[in-house]
Design a protein around this motif. Structure first.
Motif, PDB file in Angstrom:
ATOM      1  N   ASP A  32      72.494  21.822  54.083  1.00 33.66           N
ATOM      2  CA  ASP A  32      72.758  23.145  53.981  1.00 33.66           C
ATOM      3  C   ASP A  32      71.866  23.889  54.747  1.00 33.66           C
ATOM      4  O   ASP A  32      71.162  24.796  55.260  1.00 33.66           O
ATOM      5  N   GLU A  33      70.443  23.084  54.632  1.00 30.71           N
ATOM      6  CA  GLU A  33      69.215  23.341  55.795  1.00 30.71           C
ATOM      7  C   GLU A  33      69.676  23.754  57.302  1.00 30.71           C
ATOM      8  O   GLU A  33      69.480  24.545  57.621  1.00 30.71           O
ATOM      9  N   VAL A  34      70.474  23.047  57.765  1.00 32.09           N
ATOM     10  CA  VAL A  34      71.173  23.831  59.110  1.00 32.09           C
ATOM     11  C   VAL A  34      72.359  24.046  59.222  1.00 32.09           C
ATOM     12  O   VAL A  34      72.920  23.890  60.772  1.00 32.09           O
ATOM     13  N   LYS A  35      72.783  24.102  57.850  1.00 30.88           N
ATOM     14  CA  LYS A  35      74.562  24.377  58.412  1.00 30.88           C
ATOM     15  C   LYS A  35      74.887  25.754  59.364  1.00 30.88           C
ATOM     16  O   LYS A  35      75.970  25.633  59.991  1.00 30.88           O
ATOM     17  N   GLY A  36      73.783  26.614  59.679  1.00 28.80           N
ATOM     18  CA  GLY A  36      73.955  27.691  60.221  1.00 28.80           C
ATOM     19  C   GLY A  36      73.054  27.582  61.801  1.00 28.80           C
ATOM     20  O   GLY A  36      73.407  28.771  62.527  1.00 28.80           O
ATOM     21  N   ASP A  37      73.666  26.269  62.326  1.00 29.48           N
ATOM     22  CA  ASP A  37      72.951  26.219  63.523  1.00 29.48           C
ATOM     23  C   ASP A  37      73.865  25.438  63.987  1.00 29.48           C
ATOM     24  O   ASP A  37      73.584  24.198  65.055  1.00 29.48           O
ATOM     25  N   PRO A  38      75.410  25.633  64.136  1.00 25.46           N
ATOM     26  CA  PRO A  38      76.273  25.184  64.463  1.00 25.46           C
ATOM     27  C   PRO A  38      76.063  24.344  65.946  1.00 25.46           C
ATOM     28  O   PRO A  38      76.496  23.666  66.316  1.00 25.46           O
ATOM     29  N   VAL A  39      75.368  25.668  66.810  1.00 23.08           N
ATOM     30  CA  VAL A  39      75.574  25.183  68.445  1.00 23.08           C
ATOM     31  C   VAL A  39      74.491  24.048  68.377  1.00 23.08           C
ATOM     32  O   VAL A  39      74.566  24.220  69.146  1.00 23.08           O
ATOM     33  N   GLY A  40      73.370  24.702  67.820  1.00 23.09           N
ATOM     34  CA  GLY A  40      73.043  23.695  68.014  1.00 23.09           C
ATOM     35  C   GLY A  40      72.571  21.747  67.767  1.00 23.09           C
ATOM     36  O   GLY A  40      72.599  21.047  68.441  1.00 23.09           O
ATOM     37  N   ILE A  41      73.837  21.664  66.296  1.00 20.25           N
ATOM     38  CA  ILE A  41      73.967  20.335  65.900  1.00 20.25           C
ATOM     39  C   ILE A  41      75.171  19.860  67.352  1.00 20.25           C
ATOM     40  O   ILE A  41      75.050  18.475  67.691  1.00 20.25           O
ATOM     41  N   LEU A  42      75.697  20.973  67.614  1.00 20.70           N
ATOM     42  CA  LEU A  42      76.555  20.347  68.405  1.00 20.70           C
ATOM     43  C   LEU A  42      76.330  19.799  70.014  1.00 20.70           C
ATOM     44  O   LEU A  42      76.202  19.041  70.610  1.00 20.70           O
ATOM     45  N   TYR A  43      75.372  20.763  70.194  1.00 24.00           N
ATOM     46  CA  TYR A  43      74.729  20.451  71.517  1.00 24.00           C
ATOM     47  C   TYR A  43      73.729  19.637  71.530  1.00 24.00           C
ATOM     48  O   TYR A  43      73.950  18.367  72.264  1.00 24.00           O
ATOM     49  N   ALA A  44      73.282  19.189  70.307  1.00 28.16           N
ATOM     50  CA  ALA A  44      72.572  17.014  70.129  1.00 28.16           C
ATOM     51  C   ALA A  44      73.316  16.320  70.347  1.00 28.16           C
ATOM     52  O   ALA A  44      72.713  15.590  71.326  1.00 28.16           O
ATOM     53  N   CYS A  45      74.290  16.833  69.856  1.00 32.70           N
ATOM     54  CA  CYS A  45      75.403  15.507  69.981  1.00 32.70           C
ATOM     55  C   CYS A  45      75.856  15.214  71.076  1.00 32.70           C
ATOM     56  O   CYS A  45      75.849  14.189  71.121  1.00 32.70           O
ATOM     57  N   LEU A  46      76.503  16.162  72.420  1.00 33.29           N
ATOM     58  CA  LEU A  46      76.642  15.719  73.487  1.00 33.29           C
ATOM     59  C   LEU A  46      75.239  16.171  74.730  1.00 33.29           C
ATOM     60  O   LEU A  46      75.924  14.803  74.663  1.00 33.29           O
ATOM     61  N   LYS A  47      74.566  16.244  73.749  1.00 34.80           N
ATOM     62  CA  LYS A  47      73.226  16.147  74.816  1.00 34.80           C
ATOM     63  C   LYS A  47      73.645  14.242  74.625  1.00 34.80           C
ATOM     64  O   LYS A  47      72.180  13.948  75.940  1.00 34.80           O
TER      65      LYS A  47
END
Length: 154
Positions: A32-47
C-alpha cells in the motif's frame, strides 16, 4: 504432468496456504505504501534485467530512460500494479492469479532467470521505498510462493 512437477506444485500450494494472517497483513500494508508509483516499480523491475524489457513489444529496443516517461509505459505499469494488488489482496489464495499469469507469459518465452531478476528488481525497489526490513520475511514467503508456483507451471 511429470511426478516431480506434481510434487513441486503441491508443495507450492501447501506453502501458500500456510502464510499467516500477520504475514499477509504486513505484505498488504507495505505494498500500500508504494502502489501509487507504478512507473517506479516497473522501471526498477526492467532495470534489473534489460532482457525483460524485450518481452514487451511496445518497449523492445528502446531506451528505458526515455520509455519510462511515456503514456504507454505508465498505462502498462498501472496494469501490472493493478494485477499485483489483486494477487496481494487475495493472499494466500493465488492459484487462479498464477494460472492467469502463466497463460499470458509462458507463450512469450519468459525464463525462470527473468522471473528471478524481475523479483530482484521489485525487492530492490521495495528496499529503497519502504522499511523493508520489517516486512522482508513476509515478502519472502509471499514471493517464494508466487514465483515458485509460476515456475512449476512454466
Amino acid at each position: 504432468m511429470k511426478p516431480i512437477i506434481l510434487v513441486i506444485v503441491s508443495l507450492s500450494f501447501a506453502a501458500a496456504s500456510i502464510m499467516t494472517a500477520e504475514q499477509i497483513s504486513i505484505v498488504q500494508a507495505s505494498f500500500d505504501e508504494v502502489k501509487g508509483d507504478p512507473v517506479g516499480i516497473l522501471y526498477a523491475c526492467l532495470k534489473a534485467d534489460p532482457s525483460i524489457q524485450e518481452k514487451f513489444p511496445q518497449f523492445a529496443g528502446k531506451d528505458l530512460e526515455v520509455v519510462k516517461g511515456t503514456p504507454e509505459f505508465k498505462t502498462h505499469a498501472k496494469r501490472i500494479v493493478g494485477y499485483s494488488l489483486k494477487v496481494i489482496y487475495e493472499l494466500p489464495d493465488m492459484e487462479r492469479d498464477v494460472d492467469t499469469f502463466v497463460a499470458s507469459h509462458k507463450p512469450r518465452g519468459i525464463t525462470h532467470e527473468q522471473l528471478d531478476n524481475f523479483r530482484a528488481g521489485f525487492v530492490t525497489y521495495m528496499k529503497a521505498h519502504t522499511d523493508f526490513a520489517k516486512s522482508e520475511s513476509a515478502w519472502g514467503a509471499s514471493l517464494d510462493n508466487f514465483f515458485g508456483m509460476i515456475k512449476s507451471k512454466m
